[in-house]
Scaffold this motif. Structure first.
Motif, mmCIF file in Angstrom:
data_model
loop_
_atom_site.group_PDB
_atom_site.id
_atom_site.type_symbol
_atom_site.label_atom_id
_atom_site.label_comp_id
_atom_site.label_asym_id
_atom_site.label_seq_id
_atom_site.Cartn_x
_atom_site.Cartn_y
_atom_site.Cartn_z
ATOM 1 N N ALA A 73 11.781 30.851 2.392
ATOM 2 C CA ALA A 73 11.046 30.343 1.237
ATOM 3 C C ALA A 73 9.753 29.658 1.663
ATOM 4 O O ALA A 73 8.677 29.897 1.087
ATOM 5 N N ALA A 74 9.826 28.813 2.683
ATOM 6 C CA ALA A 74 8.631 28.121 3.158
ATOM 7 C C ALA A 74 7.651 29.098 3.794
ATOM 8 O O ALA A 74 6.435 28.996 3.608
ATOM 9 N N GLY A 75 8.185 30.062 4.539
ATOM 10 C CA GLY A 75 7.324 31.037 5.205
ATOM 11 C C GLY A 75 6.568 31.920 4.234
ATOM 12 O O GLY A 75 5.393 32.250 4.460
ATOM 13 N N ARG A 76 7.219 32.308 3.157
ATOM 14 C CA ARG A 76 6.541 33.136 2.139
ATOM 15 C C ARG A 76 5.339 32.398 1.553
ATOM 16 O O ARG A 76 4.302 33.002 1.265
ATOM 17 N N ALA A 77 5.478 31.103 1.379
ATOM 18 C CA ALA A 77 4.388 30.316 0.816
ATOM 19 C C ALA A 77 3.278 30.069 1.833
ATOM 20 O O ALA A 77 2.094 30.060 1.491
ATOM 21 N N ALA A 78 3.663 29.882 3.095
ATOM 22 C CA ALA A 78 2.686 29.499 4.108
ATOM 23 C C ALA A 78 1.935 30.687 4.700
ATOM 24 O O ALA A 78 0.730 30.585 4.980
ATOM 25 N N ALA A 79 2.609 31.804 4.902
ATOM 26 C CA ALA A 79 2.027 32.925 5.644
ATOM 27 C C ALA A 79 0.678 33.400 5.116
ATOM 28 O O ALA A 79 -0.243 33.657 5.907
ATOM 29 N N PRO A 80 0.504 33.532 3.797
ATOM 30 C CA PRO A 80 -0.787 34.039 3.305
ATOM 31 C C PRO A 80 -1.969 33.111 3.584
ATOM 32 O O PRO A 80 -3.126 33.537 3.467
ATOM 33 N N GLU A 81 -1.707 31.858 3.940
ATOM 34 C CA GLU A 81 -2.780 30.889 4.152
ATOM 35 C C GLU A 81 -3.313 30.894 5.584
ATOM 36 O O GLU A 81 -4.303 30.220 5.877
ATOM 37 N N LEU A 82 -2.653 31.641 6.471
ATOM 38 C CA LEU A 82 -3.069 31.680 7.874
ATOM 39 C C LEU A 82 -3.865 32.943 8.165
ATOM 40 O O LEU A 82 -3.669 33.972 7.515
ATOM 41 N N PRO A 83 -4.756 32.900 9.158
ATOM 42 C CA PRO A 83 -5.528 34.095 9.491
ATOM 43 C C PRO A 83 -4.651 35.171 10.121
ATOM 44 O O PRO A 83 -3.631 34.873 10.754
ATOM 45 N N ALA A 84 -5.035 36.427 9.943
ATOM 46 C CA ALA A 84 -4.300 37.545 10.536
ATOM 47 C C ALA A 84 -4.193 37.340 12.045
ATOM 48 O O ALA A 84 -5.143 36.939 12.708
ATOM 49 N N GLY A 85 -2.990 37.604 12.564
ATOM 50 C CA GLY A 85 -2.759 37.474 13.999
ATOM 51 C C GLY A 85 -2.334 36.099 14.448
ATOM 52 O O GLY A 85 -1.919 35.923 15.601
ATOM 53 N N ALA A 86 -2.430 35.102 13.569
ATOM 54 C CA ALA A 86 -2.047 33.740 13.959
ATOM 55 C C ALA A 86 -0.569 33.694 14.329
ATOM 56 O O ALA A 86 0.256 34.394 13.740
ATOM 57 N N PRO A 87 -0.201 32.881 15.308
ATOM 58 C CA PRO A 87 1.199 32.811 15.713
ATOM 59 C C PRO A 87 2.074 32.046 14.723
ATOM 60 O O PRO A 87 1.691 30.983 14.245
ATOM 61 N N TRP A 88 3.215 32.619 14.431
ATOM 62 C CA TRP A 88 4.273 31.929 13.684
ATOM 63 C C TRP A 88 5.404 31.700 14.666
ATOM 64 O O TRP A 88 6.084 32.645 15.085
ATOM 65 N N LEU A 89 5.602 30.459 15.072
ATOM 66 C CA LEU A 89 6.633 30.100 16.034
ATOM 67 C C LEU A 89 7.863 29.638 15.261
ATOM 68 O O LEU A 89 7.886 28.526 14.729
#
Length: 287
Positions: A73-89
């Protein structure tokens, strides 16, 4: 300065944020219970209103939430706000089904499957062990984050979606959860036989069957101090993930361990340290 969006500032996440700040990272912190994130403002963290707010303008996303559902749920909200290729740890323990779901949500982000070994003490000390799987090209960017919160990082593979970090974490947790319950059962048995529990810990001390962890959890039981480093409820969640991953493999001890955590939680010990699985040994625990 690298900006980290850190989602999940509970027992493990809060000290991890403090270590990131101490290592010169800017941190935008979010937690479902806002008050737990607000405590970090005094350390220099920016408190975000939502996962999207935390991720907006960040360079790196870290998730350290309780389970796969809250992480997704948190990832769905956050992912679109980061630049392409950014690391998700992804550093929590969310199981194989969970990491597969997160891999789909990640989209154009570069996912690293990176659960950690250790409880609150190592998180405070910055001595966690990071079990990481992700592409070679992201490791230079992820490495400083891992170094800030951990003493060592084991890189296990290039495909985060395969969950090599999660696979090893489940195997390691199976050992930790089993040992925790073995100590609790042995102390309960000693008591029922009229033996002072501390004598059990003294007897194994320094021998081939000794373990520092036995004294940590055994000491908690002897002293009656169940301040959580990792809760009974969290341990039951992880035991269930282990059972799910095992499939048709028979893990008789693991299944008994899961049942003990369930009984301890239902007896009212869910928010106490997982050493409180000790209480599952007694007739008053839920059947």
């Amino acid at each position: 300065m690298t900006t980290v969006a850190f989602l999940g500032t509970g027992t493990m996440g809060a000290p991890m944020v403090r270590n990131l700040l101490a290592h010169g990272f800017a941190v935008r912190a979010w937690n479902r219970t806002r008050s737990r994130a607000e405590e970090l403002a005094a350390d220099g963290a920016t408190i975000a209103e939502s996962p999207a707010d935390a991720a907006r303008g960040a360079d790196v996303l870290v998730t350290m939430l309780l389970d796969a559902e809250s992480t997704a749920a948190a990832g769905r909200a956050a992912a679109p706000e980061l630049p392409a290729g950014a690391p998700w740890l992804q550093m929590a323990t969310i199981g194989l089904t969970g990491i597969a779901e997160i891999a789909e949500i990640a989209g154009e982000l570069t996912l690293v499957d990176a659960p950690v070994l250790g409880t609150r003490g190592p998180a405070v000390q910055g001595t966690l062990t990071v079990l990481a799987a992700g592409p070679e090209q992201i490791r230079d960017q992820a490495g400083p984050v891992f170094d800030a919160v951990g003493a060592r990082t084991l890189w296990l593979g290039a495909d985060a979606a395969h969950g090599d970090g999660t696979r090893l974490k489940l195997a390691a947790n199976n050992w930790v959860l089993s040992l925790t319950n073995a100590v609790g059962e042995s102390i309960a048995l000693a008591e029922s036989l009229g033996v002072r529990p501390q004598l059990f810990l003294d007897a194994i001390s320094g021998g081939a069957v000794d373990s520092p962890y036995a004294h940590i959890k055994g000491g908690a039981i002897v002293s009656g101090d169940y301040t959580p480093s990792f809760t009974v409820s969290g341990a039951h969640k992880d035991a269930s993930l282990i059972a799910e991953a095992a499939g048709e493999l028979r893990l008789d001890v693991a299944e008994a361990v899961r049942e003990r955590f369930r009984r301890a939680a239902e007896a009212g010990h869910g928010n106490e340290d997982m050493a409180a699985a000790y209480f599952a040994s007694f007739p008053g625990a839920s059947g």
